[in-house]
Enzyme design. Structure first.
Site, PDB file in Angstrom:
ATOM      1  N   TRP A 194       0.921  -1.105   0.157  1.00  0.00           N
ATOM      2  CA  TRP A 194       0.135   0.041   0.054  1.00  0.00           C
ATOM      3  C   TRP A 194       0.644   1.436  -0.023  1.00  0.00           C
ATOM      4  O   TRP A 194       1.706   1.217   0.747  1.00  0.00           O
ATOM      5  CB  TRP A 194      -0.895  -0.073   1.212  1.00  0.00           C
ATOM      6  N   ASP A 232      -1.177  -6.355   8.947  1.00  0.00           N
ATOM      7  CA  ASP A 232      -2.143  -5.376   8.644  1.00  0.00           C
ATOM      8  C   ASP A 232      -3.566  -5.957   7.980  1.00  0.00           C
ATOM      9  O   ASP A 232      -3.416  -6.986   7.149  1.00  0.00           O
ATOM     10  CB  ASP A 232      -1.602  -4.675   7.357  1.00  0.00           C
ATOM     11  N   LYS A 288     -13.636  -1.099   5.902  1.00  0.00           N
ATOM     12  CA  LYS A 288     -14.326  -1.467   4.699  1.00  0.00           C
ATOM     13  C   LYS A 288     -15.562  -2.574   5.123  1.00  0.00           C
ATOM     14  O   LYS A 288     -16.611  -2.539   4.577  1.00  0.00           O
ATOM     15  CB  LYS A 288     -13.106  -2.583   4.039  1.00  0.00           C
TER      16      LYS A 288
HETATM   17  C1  LMR Z   1      -6.933   2.334  -0.378  1.00  0.00           C
HETATM   18  O1  LMR Z   1      -5.827   1.755  -0.507  1.00  0.00           O
HETATM   19  O2  LMR Z   1      -7.456   2.716  -1.551  1.00  0.00           O
HETATM   20  C2  LMR Z   1      -7.506   2.597   0.735  1.00  0.00           C
HETATM   21  O3  LMR Z   1      -6.908   1.979   1.829  1.00  0.00           O
HETATM   22  C3  LMR Z   1      -8.042   3.835   1.223  1.00  0.00           C
HETATM   23  C4  LMR Z   1      -6.505   4.655   1.398  1.00  0.00           C
HETATM   24  O4  LMR Z   1      -6.554   5.335   2.457  1.00  0.00           O
HETATM   25  O5  LMR Z   1      -5.672   4.835   0.616  1.00  0.00           O
END
Ligand code: LMR
Length: 402
Positions: free
Chosen positions: A134, A215, A250
């Site tokens: 992420w 996570d 979510k």
């Molecule tokens: C995402 O990865 O799109 C979500 O977890 C929202 C975010 O905060 O980035």
């Protein structure tokens, strides 16, 4: 001349995910599609308030008697729900009081509280993130002052886990370091280890003095709420100490209410009490105490059997719709004559898929078709609908054929 301390401040680059959502909001094209941020949309293209949540909110409006602060860690009832959801109701770690849980404003704050705690306790530790991960993970951990590194995870050519390279890298992680793992619905790739692979990963942590930081933002969006907890329970069953950041954004659709938790599993109740005191110190110096609304909704839904049943059904509906969109996306791309095989999307889990669409095509889709995709090619399948599917696939086919 007055003092101008901000004159030298350079503008920050836009956020790779939420920055695009801002651009999307300003786009006047009526056909625009936002596949960036991980938000679930229903068939009407709307992020709905779940029915179970709406009913719980009505109940709470009647029952609420005070706006006094919550405690620094939030409510004990909420912490119990979090622990039971993550570890299962009868897990020895829950029964033995070995878990310190604090209610945090969303999963991101859970990561940040965890990061601050680790930085304070283990100042020289490096946290290792999957490659890719992420895009906000490095920022959260670096902001806390932790050194960040990565381990191999995903093979773009085969759209699968680089399991041998990952295991070999875990064997080499220096003693005392921390490894961040996604429990399910890996963000951004949608590729998770299978139970046998998790077994091999856990076995390394059993042998080596390295700390797992899990996570867990998508429980219920992969295979099922229980099945999705497989990895975190495998770590806990092995008797390991671990850190877990979790979120109700979510699976309860409580995105803007910011409701999550950080749980630290220690070796005994004494250790966990000490950890809890440090987590509270971290929270107090950061945002003082959590907001109440979202966690109260979760408590009411869990405490009201018919609402809990309704919520479980709603999670199944969201998950099924996402699966249906995966199938439809693959089929519709084929219908528009794309030679490239996208069937790997059917093996990926959760909201996201790493589409393999390159940077240039991502830019062309945004500029020429108002279709917004994260630059790394991650698409949010949960934002596709029956109504936007044809335009989406036609546009992707046009760009990839150009
Ligand atoms: C995402 O990865 O799109 C979500 O977890 C929202 C975010 O905060 O980035």
């Amino acid at each position: 001349m007055s003092y101008r301390p901000f004159a030298e401040v350079e503008p920050a680059p836009p956020d790779p995910i939420l920055g695009l959502t801002e651009d999307f909001r300003n786009d006047a094209n009526p056909r625009k599609i936002n596949l960036t941020s991980g938000v679930y949309l229903n068939e009407a293209g709307v992020n709905p308030v779940l029915k179970s949540v709406k009913q719980a909110e009505k109940m709470w409006l009647e029952q609420e008697t005070t706006k006094d602060y919550l405690g620094i860690a939030g409510e004990a009832t909420y912490a119990q729900i979090v622990q039971q959801m993550i570890f299962g109701p009868h897990h020895p770690a829950v029964r033995e009081g070995r878990i310190a849980t604090v209610n945090t404003p969303g999963g991101t704050a859970a990561l940040r509280v965890g990061a601050d705690f680790l930085r304070a306790q283990f100042p020289t530790a490096t946290i290792r993130l999957s490659d890719p991960t992420w895009p906000n993970h490095p920022g959260v951990f670096r902001s806390a002052g932790l050194a960040v590194d990565s381990y191999p995870y995903y093979a773009p050519e085969s759209h699968s886990l680089k399991v041998q390279e990952m295991l070999a890298a875990l064997e080499r992680v220096p003693e005392g370091d921390v490894v961040l793992l996604h429990v399910c619905c890996h963000n951004p790739t949608g590729v998770d280890p299978d139970p046998e692979q998790w077994g091999r990963i856990v076995e390394i942590f059993q042998r080596r003095p390295i700390l797992p930081f899990l996570d867990f933002a998508y429980q219920g969006f992969g295979t099922g709420s229980e099945e999705d907890a497989y990895a975190v329970r495998a770590f806990a069953d092995a008797g390991l100490n671990l850190v877990v950041a979790s979120s109700f954004s979510k699976n309860f659709g409580l995105y803007r209410e910011r409701v999550g938790a950080l749980s630290v599993v220690a070796s005994d109740a004494g250790e966990s009490a000490n950890v809890m005191s440090r987590l509270k110190q971290t929270v107090r110096g950061n945002y003082s105490n959590p907001p109440a609304h979202g966690s109260k909704i979760v408590e009411i839904v869990f405490g009201t059997p018919e609402l809990r049943r309704l919520w479980e059904q709603e999670v199944v509906e969201m998950r099924d719709r996402i699966r249906e969109m995966r199938r439809s996306f693959v089929q519709t791309l084929k219908k528009h004559g794309l030679k490239r095989d996208f069937s790997f999307l059917l093996r990926q889990k959760g909201m996201f898929s790493y589409s393999g669409i390159g940077k240039e095509a991502v830019r062309a889709l945004r500029e020429n078709y108002s279709i917004y995709i994260v630059e790394n090619g991650r698409i949010n399948v949960a934002a596709m609908t029956g109504a936007n599917m044809d335009y989406l696939c036609r546009s992707i086919a046009a760009v990839l054929k150009e």
